[in-house]
Design an enzyme around this catalytic site. Structure first.
Site, PDB file in Angstrom:
ATOM      1  N   ASP A  48      11.549 -25.237 -12.055  1.00  0.00           N
ATOM      2  CA  ASP A  48      12.146 -26.377 -11.376  1.00  0.00           C
ATOM      3  C   ASP A  48      12.168 -26.246 -10.124  1.00  0.00           C
ATOM      4  O   ASP A  48      13.250 -25.477  -9.702  1.00  0.00           O
ATOM      5  CB  ASP A  48      13.532 -26.863 -12.062  1.00  0.00           C
ATOM      6  N   ASP A  98      17.415 -43.545 -15.124  1.00  0.00           N
ATOM      7  CA  ASP A  98      17.524 -41.792 -15.146  1.00  0.00           C
ATOM      8  C   ASP A  98      18.944 -41.501 -15.959  1.00  0.00           C
ATOM      9  O   ASP A  98      19.414 -42.386 -16.580  1.00  0.00           O
ATOM     10  CB  ASP A  98      17.597 -41.535 -13.477  1.00  0.00           C
ATOM     11  N   ASP A 121      12.136 -34.996 -18.762  1.00  0.00           N
ATOM     12  CA  ASP A 121      12.254 -34.338 -17.525  1.00  0.00           C
ATOM     13  C   ASP A 121      12.858 -32.849 -17.759  1.00  0.00           C
ATOM     14  O   ASP A 121      13.447 -32.554 -18.920  1.00  0.00           O
ATOM     15  CB  ASP A 121      13.196 -35.273 -16.461  1.00  0.00           C
ATOM     16  N   ARG A 161       7.418 -33.829 -17.317  1.00  0.00           N
ATOM     17  CA  ARG A 161       7.224 -33.009 -15.733  1.00  0.00           C
ATOM     18  C   ARG A 161       6.678 -31.770 -16.166  1.00  0.00           C
ATOM     19  O   ARG A 161       5.863 -31.304 -15.341  1.00  0.00           O
ATOM     20  CB  ARG A 161       8.574 -32.737 -15.316  1.00  0.00           C
ATOM     21  N   ASP A 171       9.015 -33.477  -7.788  1.00  0.00           N
ATOM     22  CA  ASP A 171      10.092 -33.906  -6.944  1.00  0.00           C
ATOM     23  C   ASP A 171       9.554 -33.817  -5.506  1.00  0.00           C
ATOM     24  O   ASP A 171       9.849 -32.650  -4.783  1.00  0.00           O
ATOM     25  CB  ASP A 171      11.585 -33.273  -7.049  1.00  0.00           C
ATOM     26  N   HIS A 222       9.648 -43.966  -7.247  1.00  0.00           N
ATOM     27  CA  HIS A 222      10.615 -43.350  -7.785  1.00  0.00           C
ATOM     28  C   HIS A 222      11.586 -42.843  -6.555  1.00  0.00           C
ATOM     29  O   HIS A 222      10.811 -42.356  -5.550  1.00  0.00           O
ATOM     30  CB  HIS A 222      10.387 -42.255  -8.900  1.00  0.00           C
TER      31      HIS A 222
END
Length: 951
Positions: A293, A437, A550, A609, A625, A683
């Site tokens: 991440d 979300d 996610d 993701r 992101d 998004h």
């Protein structure tokens, strides 16, 4: 979704130090993530010198069976033996496996990625002497040459070397062993001065220094001396920042180099925010594959991102090949340019000793075994087919998922959802999905709804369903530690959580605060997870609710590199062995849950993701992101192209950028680009201003509306391409060189691309652009501007003036594309609407294409053969529709309402004839300026045989 620095008041459970750690910089904090120098095994492996390989093939151990050839290798430095297995696979592939002959304990071999055991074909020994052995691969005079000392493999075809393994001598296999100081302390405490003699006995049998090859020293007439293998830092434990990584199994890394003679361009190994063509890593860090991440990732950096597909594709004008490195541990990939080394005696007959430019690729993984699939092409299409035969094809998505998706973190409540939905209707903008979300849940407890903000989820979903629209909610794999939370309690009671190194349930910090991480490598855990999507389990869910996974790298805010500790346990395996599989398993279990809830009838949609090889079988991927910056818009193209090359066609980037606030110009340009990428979703971060399409003034609203409408008009073409991707493994979005493999000018282009074979797209990705230059490939090809029908010749760089309304798209001459030009509020509302055929003639006056129709959402196309697949062909002024699926059982009410023939001459008359019917005259127009014939209302059913004749 990465952590937010402005949400400290809303995530009180997360310690301040973690927030500072994650959010203290603008963009990525490189200090949170390792370099090769900071990764002990990568540093050790990179210190090895080329051309000093200690490995030798023991030719007298060769054994041949119907399915494989085995051969032992020996490391002459430590006398440890390895087992080499060679397989000739159907479809022009070769598999190479290398493992310890007698390891102290099993090493991890990747599971659940291959769709089946690949079928083999027999190999034969052509010749053998003391220097090596030559094996026949059967295809096109292909040979596999095993050189004995140093060990090396070469695959040749006739006089040409296609690929070499260990030609640079960088094979390295850190064998499992017992820790010296542990053994010494234990035995000394028991036997005292007897240790020296006991040690001598153990050493002579290889039980200490040669562990993993117990008879190696005896068989070689030599013994392993203490200290022969140098102990280096990081072998048994390693520290990064405040995190300590215990390594109870010691050093286990592996490495192997591959050389591609005559190759300058290699691609693949996503995910990196990098150019399509992979760069030389000499003097820099290697490309890293380790699912992480990464907060606001940096562009043009080889650091790891959210997903990993260990596949590299080589290409030159003569041949395309691929290498699939089946290993789920942290992996580094070095890419360097060099020249082909001089051949030994056995290779002199191949290519002499001339030097040829080549690309060298070295794979370094922390653990596991060497398990490599070599895909020999020779065409790009062949490589895609070969890889698909191993890991499967792209899941065939419901048509609605190819429409437009509206998302942000987060829509506030049910009234907010209703207002956004109405806003699309008021501004006449189509969309199919609205997304929720993490804030929609009850305190970040997944499979729940916030009782104040979303008290009646079924009512909300029902209102969307009445408009034939759908919703996606997020379901992440970190589970809030809360005894009152049903999901947590059941996972705990079933002992389904991953463990820490001491055997207790692993806990880390994520959005809910303290969280557990289910062991998705456990098939029982995956089956239980899938059961939670049943309508009676996931309260408030309905058939128009789909799922988003996610944070499934997995993300652990207080873990090393924002992920799980490597010595955490999944069953008997450490996280270091299986890490890159976690996201795949979450995706797999979720997709299975959506299938099961419908009794196996409905096709699922799941966005993930994190990913690995094989993730294409379960749904869609997005690039994570990103930021509202022009560079991020540009990089979305090569990032998705790279994913498509390794099987994952359903890819997109957050339109507008997740972080920051885009200018109106950037937002419009991103919508225009996103409308021509496979997954089309806007998004945005919680802390960004709202950016629904109508919030940037009427002029920009009109531009965005037009881009989205262009997407919906092309949905029949997108759907047909995804059907073909599902059937064949061919990418939907593809680089130019895939269709024009002999044109070097296309090899490094990544600011334009093809959708299928027939549409070339060059999005405008520069701020303030007044023009772009598009490369139109193909000697003898013609390309037509889809907006003006202007004709252009291939093999040229075309200067194109652009305005804010410009989306440069070209249809290839010789193609037929089906569109639906009646745009409604969602794709489901358009299902029975008529088609318009765009027939773009080649220089020879021909064109062909396909039309695919089914019920657009179930598995009946596969189970019941309920689909229509038509071939459309134009030649000698006759357009025909013929059946490509004679066994299919499906009809459609949709018809052909218009046929537009581009690049045509004026006919004197036009007639149509349906099967077993009489000919009928058809009205038409001719535009002499654009050379376009338009046929009006030909009255033809889209699913039947018919002809159209131009006189």
């Amino acid at each position: 979704m990465a952590p937010s620095s402005d949400r400290m008041g809303r995530v009180l459970v997360v310690p301040l130090v973690l927030l500072v750690l994650c959010f203290s910089v603008e963009g990525v904090d490189r200090g949170n993530f390792k370099t090769c120098e900071q990764s002990a095994f990568c540093k050790r492996q990179r210190e090895l010198k080329p051309s000093q390989s200690p490995y030798r093939a023991l030719l007298d151990t060769l054994e041949l069976s119907d399915s494989r050839i085995t051969l032992q290798l020996i490391n002459d430095n430590n006398k440890v033996r390895l087992l080499l297995e060679l397989y000739r696979l159907q479809g022009n592939m070769t598999r190479v496996k290398i493992n310890e002959l007698k390891p102290l304990r099993p090493r991890y071999e990747v599971r659940d990625v291959l769709i089946a055991d690949p079928p083999t074909k027999p190999m034969t020994v052509v010749s053998q002497d003391e220097n090596g052995v030559v094996l026949s691969l059967g295809e096109n005079e292909q040979r596999l040459i095993v050189s004995a000392q140093p060990f090396r493999l070469d695959i040749v075809e006739g006089p040409e070397v296609l690929l070499s393994l260990n030609s640079r001598g960088l094979l390295a296999f850190e064998h499992l062993r017992l820790r010296k100081d542990t053994i010494s302390q234990k035995i000394t405490s028991t036997f005292g001065s007897m240790w020296d003699s006991i040690k001598s006995v153990f050493s002579s049998k290889g039980d200490i220094e040669g562990a993993g090859g117990s008879d190696n020293a005896k068989n070689e007439g030599d013994k392993v001396e203490e200290g022969e293998e140098e102990e280096k830092p990081g072998m048994w434990e390693e520290t990064f920042k405040t995190h300590s990584d215990s390594k109870p199994n010691g050093p286990t890394s592996i490495s192997l180099d591959f050389s591609f003679p005559g190759v300058k361009h290699v691609y693949g190994i996503p995910e990196h925010a990098e150019t399509l063509r992979l760069k030389n890593t000499h003097g820099t860090d290697p490309y890293r594959l380790y699912n992480l991440d990464v907060f606001q990732y940096e562009l043009h950096n080889p650091m790891a991102l959210y997903g990993s597909v260990p596949v590299i594709i080589s290409h030159n004008a003569q041949r395309t090949m691929g290498v699939f490195w089946l290993n789920a541990a942290e992996t580094w990939v070095d890419i360097t340019s060099s020249t082909l080394t001089t051949f030994g005696k056995m290779l002199e007959f191949v290519q002499g000793s001339s030097e040829v430019p080549q690309t060298d690729v070295r794979w370094i993984s922390e653990s596991g075994i060497i398990d490599v699939f070599i895909m020999l092409g020779p065409t790009p299409s062949d490589v895609f087919t070969q890889y698909a035969s191993l890991t499967g094809t792209q899941a065939f998505p419901p048509l609605s998922t190819l429409g437009y998706h509206q998302s942000r973190w987060n829509y506030n409540d049910q009234e907010d959802v209703k207002a956004v939905d109405q806003g699309f209707d008021e501004h006449d903008i189509p969309y199919d999905f609205i997304w929720l979300d993490i804030e929609h849940t009850d305190g970040k407890r997944y499979f729940t709804w916030d009782p104040q903000k979303f008290p009646q989820p079924k009512e909300m979903l029902q209102k969307l369903m009445e408009k034939r629209r759908k919703m996606v909610t997020i379901v992440d794999p970190h589970i809030k530690v809360d005894s009152g939370y049903k999901i947590h309690s059941e996972i705990g009671s079933k002992n389904f959580y991953a463990k820490n190194k001491d055997g207790a349930d692993y806990e880390g910090w994520c959005w809910p605060g303290s969280a557990g991480y289910p062991d998705f490598t456990n098939p029982e855990m995956r089956a239980w997870w899938a059961s939670q999507f049943a309508y009676d389990q996931y309260k408030g869910s309905m058939e128009n609710l789909y799922t988003w996974n996610d944070m499934n790298e997995p993300s652990v805010f207080n873990g090393p590199e924002v992920t799980m500790h490597k010595d955490a346990l999944f069953g008997s395996w450490e996280n270091r062995d299986v890490h890159n599989l976690y996201g795949l398993y979450v995706h797999m279990a979720t997709a299975e849950g959506l299938i099961q809830r419908s009794g196996g009838t409905e096709r699922p949609f799941v966005l993930s993701r994190a990913f690995f090889a094989g993730s294409q079988r379960y749904g869609a991927i997005w690039t994570g992101d990103n930021a509202a910056e022009w560079g991020h818009l540009k990089i979305s193209i090569p990032m998705c192209l790279s994913l498509g090359l390794v099987g994952i066609s359903f890819c997109g980037a957050d339109v507008g950028g997740f972080f920051k606030h885009p200018s109106a110009e950037l937002l419009v340009r991103w919508y225009q680009a996103g409308a021509y990428q496979p997954f089309f979703r806007s998004h945005a971060h919680l802390d960004t201003p709202r950016r629904e399409p109508w919030l940037f003034g009427p002029e920009n609203t009109a531009l965005i509306r037009e881009a989205i409408r262009q997407r919906y008009a092309l949905l029949p073409y997108w759907y047909q391409l995804f059907y073909n991707a599902y059937r064949t493994g061919q990418p939907v979005m593809r680089p130019l060189w895939v269709e024009f493999p002999e044109e070097p000018a296309t090899f490094a282009i990544d600011n334009e691309y093809l959708i299928g074979k027939h549409l070339l797209v060059h999005p405008v990705t520069d701020e303030g652009a007044k023009s772009i230059t598009a490369h139109l490939p193909g000697k003898g090809e013609v390309w037509y501007d889809v907006h003006t029908f202007q004709k252009h010749k291939g093999t040229q760089n075309l200067h194109i003036p652009v305005t804010m309304s410009s989306i440069p798209v070209f249809q290839r001459g010789g193609s037929i594309i089906s569109r639906k030009d009646r745009i409604r509020r969602s794709s489901s509302c358009m299902e029975n609407d008529p088609y318009t055929l765009y027939v773009a003639l080649s220089a020879q006056g021909t064109a062909e294409g396909e039309l695919y129709i089914d019920d657009f959402h179930t598995f009946n196309f596969e189970k019941e053969k309920q689909f229509i697949h038509r071939r459309l062909y134009f030649s000698n002024n006759v357009l025909t529709s013929s059946n490509l699926a004679p066994d299919s059982k499906f009809t459609t009410a949709a018809w052909i309402e218009k046929i537009i023939i581009i690049g045509a001459t004026r006919p004197s008359s036009v007639s149509t004839k349906a099967k077993d019917g009489a000919a009928s005259a058809v009205e038409f127009d001719f535009d002499s300026t654009a050379s376009v014939v338009t046929l009006h209302k030909p009255d033809l059913n889209a699913g039947t045989d018919w002809t159209v004749t131009l006189q």
